[in-house]
Design a protein around this motif. Sequence first.
Motif, PDB file in Angstrom:
ATOM      1  N   ILE A  92       2.614 -14.902 -15.515  1.00  9.38           N
ATOM      2  CA  ILE A  92       3.172 -14.795 -14.164  1.00  9.38           C
ATOM      3  C   ILE A  92       4.609 -14.287 -14.242  1.00  9.38           C
ATOM      4  N   ASP A  93       5.374 -14.818 -15.179  1.00  8.49           N
ATOM      5  CA  ASP A  93       6.758 -14.363 -15.352  1.00  8.49           C
ATOM      6  C   ASP A  93       6.798 -12.891 -15.727  1.00  8.49           C
ATOM      7  N   ASP A  94       5.865 -12.441 -16.571  1.00  6.64           N
ATOM      8  CA  ASP A  94       5.818 -11.028 -16.951  1.00  6.64           C
ATOM      9  C   ASP A  94       5.565 -10.143 -15.739  1.00  6.64           C
ATOM     10  N   VAL A  95       4.628 -10.537 -14.895  1.00  4.68           N
ATOM     11  CA  VAL A  95       4.332  -9.755 -13.682  1.00  4.68           C
ATOM     12  C   VAL A  95       5.545  -9.732 -12.766  1.00  4.68           C
ATOM     13  N   ARG A  96       6.195 -10.858 -12.621  1.00  4.03           N
ATOM     14  CA  ARG A  96       7.386 -10.923 -11.765  1.00  4.03           C
ATOM     15  C   ARG A  96       8.492 -10.012 -12.306  1.00  4.03           C
ATOM     16  N   CYS A  97       8.688 -10.033 -13.624  1.00  3.96           N
ATOM     17  CA  CYS A  97       9.721  -9.182 -14.241  1.00  3.96           C
ATOM     18  C   CYS A  97       9.395  -7.708 -14.054  1.00  3.96           C
ATOM     19  N   GLU A  98       8.142  -7.349 -14.250  1.00  2.00           N
ATOM     20  CA  GLU A  98       7.742  -5.958 -14.060  1.00  2.00           C
ATOM     21  C   GLU A  98       7.941  -5.539 -12.608  1.00  2.00           C
ATOM     22  N   ALA A  99       7.584  -6.417 -11.680  1.00  2.00           N
ATOM     23  CA  ALA A  99       7.748  -6.094 -10.261  1.00  2.00           C
ATOM     24  C   ALA A  99       9.216  -5.899  -9.903  1.00  2.00           C
ATOM     25  N   LEU A 100      10.073  -6.782 -10.384  1.00  2.00           N
ATOM     26  CA  LEU A 100      11.497  -6.628 -10.096  1.00  2.00           C
ATOM     27  C   LEU A 100      12.039  -5.367 -10.752  1.00  2.00           C
ATOM     28  N   PHE A 101      11.611  -5.090 -11.962  1.00  3.41           N
ATOM     29  CA  PHE A 101      12.035  -3.895 -12.689  1.00  3.41           C
ATOM     30  C   PHE A 101      11.748  -2.632 -11.884  1.00  3.41           C
ATOM     31  N   VAL A 102      10.569  -2.529 -11.287  1.00  4.69           N
ATOM     32  CA  VAL A 102      10.187  -1.300 -10.568  1.00  4.69           C
ATOM     33  C   VAL A 102      10.568  -1.334  -9.090  1.00  4.69           C
ATOM     34  N   SER A 103      11.137  -2.435  -8.639  1.00  8.13           N
ATOM     35  CA  SER A 103      11.539  -2.543  -7.235  1.00  8.13           C
ATOM     36  C   SER A 103      12.772  -1.678  -6.960  1.00  8.13           C
ATOM     37  N   HIS A 104      13.133  -1.628  -5.693  1.00  2.92           N
ATOM     38  CA  HIS A 104      14.309  -0.869  -5.277  1.00  2.92           C
ATOM     39  C   HIS A 104      15.597  -1.690  -5.392  1.00  2.92           C
ATOM     40  N   LEU A 105      15.456  -2.961  -5.714  1.00  6.67           N
ATOM     41  CA  LEU A 105      16.612  -3.848  -5.821  1.00  6.67           C
ATOM     42  C   LEU A 105      17.459  -3.467  -7.036  1.00  6.67           C
ATOM     43  N   GLN A 106      18.767  -3.495  -6.864  1.00  6.00           N
ATOM     44  CA  GLN A 106      19.685  -3.125  -7.938  1.00  6.00           C
ATOM     45  C   GLN A 106      20.567  -4.313  -8.323  1.00  6.00           C
ATOM     46  N   ARG A 107      20.897  -4.386  -9.582  1.00  9.69           N
ATOM     47  CA  ARG A 107      21.787  -5.426 -10.099  1.00  9.69           C
ATOM     48  C   ARG A 107      23.116  -5.416  -9.347  1.00  9.69           C
ATOM     49  N   SER A 108      23.617  -4.227  -9.037  1.00  5.98           N
ATOM     50  CA  SER A 108      24.912  -4.099  -8.370  1.00  5.98           C
ATOM     51  C   SER A 108      24.921  -4.715  -6.976  1.00  5.98           C
ATOM     52  N   GLN A 109      23.758  -4.948  -6.409  1.00 11.55           N
ATOM     53  CA  GLN A 109      23.668  -5.591  -5.094  1.00 11.55           C
ATOM     54  C   GLN A 109      23.900  -7.097  -5.183  1.00 11.55           C
ATOM     55  N   GLU A 110      23.899  -7.617  -6.414  1.00 13.52           N
ATOM     56  CA  GLU A 110      24.068  -9.046  -6.642  1.00 13.52           C
ATOM     57  C   GLU A 110      23.155  -9.867  -5.729  1.00 13.52           C
ATOM     58  N   PRO A 111      21.836  -9.638  -5.854  1.00 20.05           N
ATOM     59  CA  PRO A 111      20.894 -10.301  -4.944  1.00 20.05           C
ATOM     60  C   PRO A 111      20.814 -11.812  -5.166  1.00 20.05           C
ATOM     61  N   THR A 112      20.562 -12.514  -4.102  1.00 16.93           N
ATOM     62  CA  THR A 112      20.366 -13.961  -4.167  1.00 16.93           C
ATOM     63  C   THR A 112      18.958 -14.248  -4.681  1.00 16.93           C
ATOM     64  N   ALA A 113      18.712 -15.493  -5.021  1.00 10.60           N
ATOM     65  CA  ALA A 113      17.378 -15.899  -5.481  1.00 10.60           C
ATOM     66  C   ALA A 113      16.335 -15.609  -4.405  1.00 10.60           C
ATOM     67  N   GLU A 114      16.683 -15.866  -3.169  1.00 13.03           N
ATOM     68  CA  GLU A 114      15.753 -15.626  -2.064  1.00 13.03           C
ATOM     69  C   GLU A 114      15.403 -14.142  -1.951  1.00 13.03           C
ATOM     70  N   VAL A 115      16.377 -13.278  -2.073  1.00 14.06           N
ATOM     71  CA  VAL A 115      16.150 -11.831  -1.998  1.00 14.06           C
ATOM     72  C   VAL A 115      15.286 -11.370  -3.181  1.00 14.06           C
ATOM     73  N   ILE A 116      15.552 -11.895  -4.358  1.00 12.85           N
ATOM     74  CA  ILE A 116      14.772 -11.529  -5.543  1.00 12.85           C
ATOM     75  C   ILE A 116      13.317 -11.943  -5.354  1.00 12.85           C
ATOM     76  N   ARG A 117      13.090 -13.174  -4.915  1.00 14.09           N
ATOM     77  CA  ARG A 117      11.716 -13.641  -4.715  1.00 14.09           C
ATOM     78  C   ARG A 117      10.988 -12.783  -3.692  1.00 14.09           C
ATOM     79  N   ALA A 118      11.648 -12.458  -2.597  1.00 13.12           N
ATOM     80  CA  ALA A 118      11.025 -11.632  -1.559  1.00 13.12           C
ATOM     81  C   ALA A 118      10.702 -10.236  -2.078  1.00 13.12           C
TER      82      ALA A 118
END
Length: 77
Positions: free
Chosen positions: A5-31
């Motif tokens: 499950i963690d691997d799938v989550r990491c892959e999803a975040l990796f390919v998402s449009h979210l950027q480290r520079s946005q300093e996303p919150t936990a809630e934003v990352i989960r969404a």
Amino acid sequence: MTALIDDVRCEALFVSHLQRSQEPTAEVIRAEVLATVDRLGEAGCAELVAQEFGEHPDCAIGRMRWARTAVRFAFAA
């Protein structure tokens, strides 16, 4: 099971449009993770990760490190 499950989550975040520079919150990352898995599916996320590592390995390593750290933070039990 949790590691998969963690691997799938990491892959999803990796390919998402979210950027480290946005300093996303936990809630934003989960969404973003949930939205990306819904949009691409597990296999689609894995395919895009492989493509990025093939085309841009120098950048992909840092992004995956960030994704793993961010997922641990956002989905801490």
